[in-house]
Design an enzyme around this catalytic site. Structure first.
Site, PDB file in Angstrom:
ATOM      1  CE  LYS A   1      -4.054  -1.801   2.452  1.00 42.66           C
ATOM      2  NZ  LYS A   1      -4.993  -1.537   3.549  1.00 42.66           N
TER       3      LYS A   1
ATOM      4  CG  ASN B   1      -7.487   0.806  -0.485  1.00 48.41           C
ATOM      5  OD1 ASN B   1      -7.705   1.823  -1.140  1.00 48.41           O
ATOM      6  ND2 ASN B   1      -8.416   0.236   0.251  1.00 48.41           N
TER       7      ASN B   1
ATOM      8  CB  ALA C   1      -4.695  -0.322   9.727  1.00 50.25           C
TER       9      ALA C   1
ATOM     10  CE  LYS D   1       5.851   0.630  11.926  1.00 54.34           C
ATOM     11  NZ  LYS D   1       5.101  -0.611  11.818  1.00 54.34           N
TER      12      LYS D   1
ATOM     13  CG  LEU E   1      -9.145  -1.451  12.065  1.00 54.86           C
ATOM     14  CD1 LEU E   1      -9.466  -0.551  13.245  1.00 54.86           C
ATOM     15  CD2 LEU E   1      -8.030  -0.853  11.244  1.00 54.86           C
TER      16      LEU E   1
HETATM   17  P1  NAP Z   1       1.141  -2.640  10.718  1.00 53.44           P
HETATM   18  O1  NAP Z   1       1.563  -1.699   9.634  1.00 53.44           O
HETATM   19  O2  NAP Z   1       1.973  -3.834  11.049  1.00 53.44           O
HETATM   20  O3  NAP Z   1       0.930  -1.736  12.031  1.00 53.44           O
HETATM   21  C1  NAP Z   1       0.621  -2.271  13.271  1.00 53.44           C
HETATM   22  C2  NAP Z   1       1.483  -1.569  14.308  1.00 53.44           C
HETATM   23  O4  NAP Z   1       1.069  -1.989  15.611  1.00 53.44           O
HETATM   24  C3  NAP Z   1       2.962  -1.904  14.179  1.00 53.44           C
HETATM   25  O5  NAP Z   1       3.733  -0.748  14.353  1.00 53.44           O
HETATM   26  C4  NAP Z   1       3.159  -2.878  15.331  1.00 53.44           C
HETATM   27  O6  NAP Z   1       4.492  -2.948  15.797  1.00 53.44           O
HETATM   28  C5  NAP Z   1       2.248  -2.274  16.364  1.00 53.44           C
HETATM   29  N1  NAP Z   1       1.943  -3.145  17.493  1.00 53.44           N
HETATM   30  C6  NAP Z   1       2.072  -4.496  17.583  1.00 53.44           C
HETATM   31  N2  NAP Z   1       1.682  -4.902  18.807  1.00 53.44           N
HETATM   32  C7  NAP Z   1       1.305  -3.812  19.507  1.00 53.44           C
HETATM   33  C8  NAP Z   1       0.800  -3.588  20.812  1.00 53.44           C
HETATM   34  N3  NAP Z   1       0.604  -4.607  21.665  1.00 53.44           N
HETATM   35  N4  NAP Z   1       0.519  -2.329  21.206  1.00 53.44           N
HETATM   36  C9  NAP Z   1       0.715  -1.304  20.354  1.00 53.44           C
HETATM   37  N5  NAP Z   1       1.214  -1.444  19.101  1.00 53.44           N
HETATM   38  C10 NAP Z   1       1.487  -2.684  18.671  1.00 53.44           C
HETATM   39  O7  NAP Z   1      -0.309  -3.221  10.394  1.00 53.44           O
HETATM   40  P2  NAP Z   1      -1.517  -2.473   9.636  1.00 53.44           P
HETATM   41  O8  NAP Z   1      -1.402  -2.710   8.179  1.00 53.44           O
HETATM   42  O9  NAP Z   1      -1.583  -1.089  10.145  1.00 53.44           O
HETATM   43  O10 NAP Z   1      -2.757  -3.350  10.127  1.00 53.44           O
HETATM   44  C11 NAP Z   1      -3.097  -3.467  11.498  1.00 53.44           C
HETATM   45  C12 NAP Z   1      -4.291  -4.417  11.659  1.00 53.44           C
HETATM   46  O11 NAP Z   1      -5.441  -3.839  11.045  1.00 53.44           O
HETATM   47  C13 NAP Z   1      -4.089  -5.775  10.970  1.00 53.44           C
HETATM   48  O12 NAP Z   1      -4.618  -6.775  11.793  1.00 53.44           O
HETATM   49  C14 NAP Z   1      -4.914  -5.668   9.696  1.00 53.44           C
HETATM   50  O13 NAP Z   1      -5.397  -6.934   9.265  1.00 53.44           O
HETATM   51  C15 NAP Z   1      -6.059  -4.787  10.195  1.00 53.44           C
HETATM   52  N6  NAP Z   1      -6.707  -4.048   9.106  1.00 53.44           N
HETATM   53  C16 NAP Z   1      -8.045  -4.192   8.981  1.00 53.44           C
HETATM   54  C17 NAP Z   1      -8.718  -3.492   7.987  1.00 53.44           C
HETATM   55  C18 NAP Z   1     -10.196  -3.649   7.844  1.00 53.44           C
HETATM   56  O14 NAP Z   1     -10.756  -3.234   6.823  1.00 53.44           O
HETATM   57  N7  NAP Z   1     -10.878  -4.198   8.828  1.00 53.44           N
HETATM   58  C19 NAP Z   1      -8.008  -2.634   7.121  1.00 53.44           C
HETATM   59  C20 NAP Z   1      -6.632  -2.511   7.294  1.00 53.44           C
HETATM   60  C21 NAP Z   1      -5.988  -3.238   8.294  1.00 53.44           C
HETATM   61  P3  NAP Z   1       5.436  -4.132  15.213  1.00 53.44           P
HETATM   62  O15 NAP Z   1       5.589  -3.825  13.753  1.00 53.44           O
HETATM   63  O16 NAP Z   1       6.697  -4.000  15.982  1.00 53.44           O
HETATM   64  O17 NAP Z   1       4.705  -5.412  15.461  1.00 53.44           O
END
Ligand code: NAP
Length: 293
Positions: free
Chosen positions: A70, A91, A134, A159, A228
């Protein structure tokens, strides 16, 4: 029957085999009676430019773009929307007569998913877990919903600093805080917020025993807890929040609405789903994930 003149849409990502988008979009294509098909392609980062060229050469009308592309795909587009410029992510790619335009429909997906509760967001204090892609889309949507205060926590300091800077400078959220820099406990910060959002993958299958929270005692019936994650349908966070009397919501409607918006962009049609149809589609997607509602 699929005919030669059908429009071709697809999702690209790496990995892609578990994507729900083909099931969701083909259901919508069928429901709206569109002459189109939707498939999935496994695309590696090194092939992104070739993919956009192939889209043009093959006349593929639309692509959805998922993790981890993305933040990169839009650099190969001919035009980008203002929101893509602001978020630095896309996206959705649209091919109109060989011109490729990039859009981002995640913020719309989030906003539409909370439409029935949108007054709860006005002037609200929101606690956001996660500062990845996200979370950025959600924060942008929160600014449009006119929240008052955003507190964000991410395990990656860099971040969360960047996201909070963007929320302040570009999204103009009136009050923004990094949780670690607040001189309060997590419970106090959560008590001060009426909306709690998980925008991390914590709690998602196969790690459904994990949660961003350890102590749920702070959650009460005044809270709206939004996760999410949609697999499982109720994460540990949502299960406990529900037990504490909070209103809960998972990310399935957001997923559907961002997909619907992509389909509208590609077809330039005002496609609408009633509550009944939204529920029907959600049930099919849960079935695909083997989740009992
Ligand atoms: P991402 O880029 O990996 O961002 C998630 C962030 O959260 C990362 O910086 C991660 O750190 C951090 N993190 C991990 N564990 C944590 C905790 N316990 N407390 C606070 N921060 C923490 O992922 P993303 O693309 O933003 O997506 C996040 C989630 O949203 C995924 O599960 C995705 O499937 C979901 N999503 C859903 C939709 C929908 O339409 N429903 C759309 C988009 C995304 P690390 O990298 O160090 O782990």
């Amino acid at each position: 029957m699929i005919k030669a003149n059908f429009d071709v849409f697809a999702v690209i990502g790496d990995p892609i085999s578990h994507s729900l988008s083909p099931v969701m979009q083909n259901w919508m294509i069928n429901y709206f009676g569109l002459d189109a098909i939707y498939t999935a392609f496994h695309v590696k980062h090194k092939d992104l430019m070739t993919t956009v060229e192939a889209m043009r050469a093959l006349g593929i009308k639309g692509l959805n773009v998922t993790v981890p592309h993305k933040e990169f795909i839009y650099t190969y587009a001919d035009q980008i929307s203002d929101t893509v410029r602001l978020l630095g992510a896309a996206n959705t790619l649209k091919n109109k007569e060989g011109i490729i335009s990039a859009f981002v429909t995640d913020p719309y997906g989030f906003m539409e998913s909370v439409k029935k509760d949108q007054e709860e967001f006005y002037n609200a204090n929101v606690f956001l877990f996660g500062a990845g892609g996200a979370a950025k889309s959600v924060a942008f949507a929160l600014s449009k919903l006119k929240i008052k205060k955003l507190i964000c926590f991410d395990v990656v300091d860099e971040k969360v600093k960047n996201l909070i800077k963007t929320c302040k400078r570009d999204f103009k959220i009136p009050e923004t805080f990094i949780f670690n820099e607040l001189n309060v406990s997590l419970n106090d910060a959560l008590e001060d917020s009426t909306i709690i959002i998980n925008a991390t993958p914590v709690g998602m299958v196969p790690n459904q025993n994990t949660s961003v929270l350890k102590d749920y005692a702070v959650i009460n019936s005044n809270h709206f807890v939004y996760d999410l994650v949609y697999n499982p349908g109720k994460t540990k966070l949502l299960l406990y929040a529900e037990k504490r009397g909070a209103k809960i919501q998972n990310g399935l409607d957001m997923l559907i609405f961002q997909g619907l918006e992509s389909l509208r962009i590609w077809t330039e049609k005002d496609l609408q789903l009633s509550q009944k149809k939204l529920y029907e589609l959600g049930s099919i997607m849960y079935k695909e994930l083997s989740i009992n509602e």
